[in-house]
Design an enzyme around this catalytic site. Structure first.
Site, PDB file in Angstrom:
ATOM      1  N   ALA A 222      95.052  23.614  29.064  1.00  0.00           N
ATOM      2  CA  ALA A 222      96.426  23.620  28.555  1.00  0.00           C
ATOM      3  C   ALA A 222      97.388  22.590  29.135  1.00  0.00           C
ATOM      4  O   ALA A 222      98.387  22.272  28.504  1.00  0.00           O
ATOM      5  CB  ALA A 222      97.023  25.012  28.720  1.00  0.00           C
TER       6      ALA A 222
ATOM      7  N   GLY B  86     100.770  20.957  28.669  1.00  0.00           N
ATOM      8  CA  GLY B  86     101.402  22.048  27.913  1.00  0.00           C
ATOM      9  C   GLY B  86     101.756  21.767  26.466  1.00  0.00           C
ATOM     10  O   GLY B  86     102.301  22.637  25.791  1.00  0.00           O
TER      11      GLY B  86
ATOM     12  N   LYS C  35     100.082  21.400  23.546  1.00  0.00           N
ATOM     13  CA  LYS C  35      99.539  22.272  22.487  1.00  0.00           C
ATOM     14  C   LYS C  35     100.073  23.688  22.636  1.00  0.00           C
ATOM     15  O   LYS C  35     100.315  24.371  21.639  1.00  0.00           O
ATOM     16  CB  LYS C  35      98.006  22.301  22.539  1.00  0.00           C
TER      17      LYS C  35
ATOM     18  N   ASP D 134      91.533  21.845  23.539  1.00  0.00           N
ATOM     19  CA  ASP D 134      91.951  20.439  23.530  1.00  0.00           C
ATOM     20  C   ASP D 134      91.207  19.814  24.709  1.00  0.00           C
ATOM     21  O   ASP D 134      91.695  19.809  25.836  1.00  0.00           O
ATOM     22  CB  ASP D 134      93.472  20.376  23.719  1.00  0.00           C
TER      23      ASP D 134
ATOM     24  N   CYS E 292      91.276  13.237  21.984  1.00  0.00           N
ATOM     25  CA  CYS E 292      92.058  12.047  21.634  1.00  0.00           C
ATOM     26  C   CYS E 292      91.162  10.828  21.733  1.00  0.00           C
ATOM     27  O   CYS E 292      91.538   9.809  22.301  1.00  0.00           O
ATOM     28  CB  CYS E 292      93.306  11.934  22.509  1.00  0.00           C
TER      29      CYS E 292
HETATM   30  N1  SAM Z   1      96.202  20.515  25.861  1.00  0.00           N
HETATM   31  C1  SAM Z   1      96.954  19.670  26.760  1.00  0.00           C
HETATM   32  C2  SAM Z   1      98.262  19.292  26.098  1.00  0.00           C
HETATM   33  O1  SAM Z   1      98.358  19.277  24.878  1.00  0.00           O
HETATM   34  O2  SAM Z   1      99.226  19.002  26.831  1.00  0.00           O
HETATM   35  C3  SAM Z   1      96.165  18.458  27.160  1.00  0.00           C
HETATM   36  C4  SAM Z   1      94.819  18.812  27.749  1.00  0.00           C
HETATM   37  S1  SAM Z   1      93.935  17.445  28.369  1.00  0.00           S
HETATM   38  C5  SAM Z   1      93.406  16.661  26.947  1.00  0.00           C
HETATM   39  C6  SAM Z   1      92.494  18.197  28.964  1.00  0.00           C
HETATM   40  C7  SAM Z   1      92.659  19.121  30.138  1.00  0.00           C
HETATM   41  O3  SAM Z   1      91.347  19.616  30.489  1.00  0.00           O
HETATM   42  C8  SAM Z   1      93.204  18.476  31.403  1.00  0.00           C
HETATM   43  O4  SAM Z   1      94.385  19.140  31.795  1.00  0.00           O
HETATM   44  C9  SAM Z   1      92.100  18.654  32.451  1.00  0.00           C
HETATM   45  O5  SAM Z   1      92.584  19.004  33.734  1.00  0.00           O
HETATM   46  C10 SAM Z   1      91.259  19.768  31.883  1.00  0.00           C
HETATM   47  N2  SAM Z   1      89.830  19.680  32.280  1.00  0.00           N
HETATM   48  C11 SAM Z   1      89.168  18.616  32.783  1.00  0.00           C
HETATM   49  N3  SAM Z   1      87.886  18.936  33.017  1.00  0.00           N
HETATM   50  C12 SAM Z   1      87.730  20.220  32.678  1.00  0.00           C
HETATM   51  C13 SAM Z   1      86.632  21.124  32.724  1.00  0.00           C
HETATM   52  N4  SAM Z   1      85.439  20.747  33.159  1.00  0.00           N
HETATM   53  N5  SAM Z   1      86.847  22.392  32.319  1.00  0.00           N
HETATM   54  C14 SAM Z   1      88.066  22.770  31.875  1.00  0.00           C
HETATM   55  N6  SAM Z   1      89.128  21.963  31.815  1.00  0.00           N
HETATM   56  C15 SAM Z   1      88.969  20.696  32.212  1.00  0.00           C
END
Ligand code: SAM
Length: 428
Positions: free
Chosen positions: A107, A110, A112, A174, A227
């Site tokens: 998340a 934040g 989404k 996401d 993305c």
């Molecule tokens: N949904 C967010 C938004 O709209 O602001 C953006 C999310 S970003 C694309 C992906 C997120 O996944 C990051 O905050 C990252 O810390 C987390 N992440 C990275 N590796 C991960 C893993 N192995 N398992 C779960 N989350 C992970």
């Protein structure tokens, strides 16, 4: 590595490749998302005192040109969230009418979560999870600034969410990705471009999708987004996922007046950054009954609530000396919980100290007994952290500007002690 990036880009875009290259040379567009959970669109518009224009594709996303966006009243008051238009699109897809339990699995920061919260009914709960603790703190402060109270924020590894197996009505994944769609903003992605990174991301996404599938209830909806343009992380990933699960299917959806057969890719050619999204549903139906978290009793806190809020029914939760309040009962999600609804405050040296979040929560705004609307000069002083002289009786006050909640202060002997968080204070 750059060569590989452009070679792959050519295979993605074919005849449009030259157009894409031209687009990549253009400056990245900046946009904001309007938080209608805080105020109606017409009221927010009065605060957008900088150049802005509608995005056409998301009615709540506007392009803008202004370097000082973080120093505007619109920002302070939580009326806007800076977010690239393409990132706001996945949350437009699902049907949120009967949704009660939503999980945003990755998340932070934040975006989404904020998009989907603006589409949920009052009795729905969002669980916003982030694996990285520092990023989870940023997520917490963003959700607090925009005033969301029907949220549980967790800092769990995805597998730890499996206590919610088969319970989620709507899940947003996401996923962390190779970010090919973000190269305008982060050109270093091209320099570090590497096929192993793409394959590693694809492996992580596959694991996350496995957990997401387990968490979805029969009939539950799943939004997957990245993305990037890499098919290994997008179409191929989703096709394999669907093939591996008989009870999961792609659902058509409308976006930008077009119908997509379950997957869509927006990007440079649409004047956006790259965004892939897929919409899926698990067949069947079931209603989710969750074990509820134990509520707390604490006379000191209950007395504070009685004196300050005209609220008869609420759920109080406790984490050591910290207290949380919700207007709907919240599920028990075990440990690594950062927020359980609205952070009410904490007991310090046998006294209850209210928290900023309490005074920002959109769903509690109408219950405050003592409120005070700041004028322009008082607003500027308050934002700086100054103490104000006020003709008010003693006590805690919700402070607003044009009736929109900004923060709080404590009045004693006609002086208002500033309780605006130090990290948010700024010079005008
Ligand atoms: N949904 C967010 C938004 O709209 O602001 C953006 C999310 S970003 C694309 C992906 C997120 O996944 C990051 O905050 C990252 O810390 C987390 N992440 C990275 N590796 C991960 C893993 N192995 N398992 C779960 N989350 C992970």
């Amino acid at each position: 590595m750059e060569t590989l990036f452009y070679e792959r880009l050519k295979t993605y875009f074919g005849n449009d490749y030259e157009k894409v290259l031209a687009k990549l040379k253009e400056e990245a567009k900046t946009s904001i998302f309007l938080n209608i959970a805080k105020a109606p669109k017409g009221e927010i518009a009065k605060f957008l005192l900088f150049e802005h224009w509608p995005s056409k594709i998301n009615p709540l996303s506007y392009y803008y040109r202004y370097a000082g966006i973080g120093k505007t009243k619109a920002y302070d008051l939580g009326l806007i969230y800076p977010q690239e238009l393409s990132a706001s699109l996945p949350s437009l897809i699902p049907d949120t009418k009967d949704v009660k339990i939503v999980l945003d699995m990755c998340a932070a920061p934040g975006g989404k979560s904020i998009n989907i919260l603006n589409r949920l009914n009052d009795d729905a709960i969002l669980i916003a999870n982030e694996i990285d603790y520092i990023r989870a703190q940023v997520l917490t402060s963003n959700l607090e600034r925009l005033g969301f109270g029907n949220v549980i924020i967790t800092n769990k590894r995805p597998e730890e969410l499996l206590i919610l197996r088969g319970k989620i009505d709507l899940l947003i994944l996401d996923a962390p990705c190779s970010g090919e769609g973000m190269v305008k903003k982060y050109p270093e992605i091209i320099e570090d471009y590497n096929i192993n990174h793409i394959l590693n991301c694809a492996r992580t996404q596959k694991e996350l999708l496995k957990v997401a599938y387990e968490l979805l209830k029969p009939g539950g909806q799943l939004i997957y987004s990245t993305c990037t343009y890499a098919p290994e992380e997008d179409e191929q990933q989703i096709k394999t996922f669907i093939n591996d699960h008989e009870d999961l299917y792609l659902k058509p959806f409308k976006l930008d007046f077009k119908t997509y057969e379950g997957m869509a890719k927006m990007g440079f050619l649409d004047d956006m950054e790259g965004q892939f999204m897929a919409y899926m549903q698990k067949s069947g139906s079931s209603s989710s009954i969750l074990p509820m978290a134990k509520t707390a009793k604490e006379p000191l806190v209950e007395a504070f609530i009685k004196d300050n809020l005209s609220l008869d029914n609420y759920y109080l939760y406790r984490q050591k000396d910290r207290f949380f309040l919700s207007l709907v009962p919240l599920p028990d999600l075990g440990s690594k919980i950062m927020r359980m609804g609205v952070y009410l405050g904490e007991i310090v040296a046998k006294r209850f100290e209210p928290a900023h979040h309490l005074y920002r929560a959109n769903n509690l705004r109408k219950y405050f007994i003592k409120t005070y609307d700041l004028n322009d000069r008082q607003y500027d002083d308050f934002i700086k952290g100054a103490e104000l002289g006020v003709d008010l009786s003693d006590g805690y006050y919700l402070l607003s500007y044009q009736k929109l909640a900004l923060g709080f202060g404590k009045v004693a002997n006609k002086r208002l002690k500033n309780k605006y968080p130090k990290g948010l204070r700024r010079m005008i």
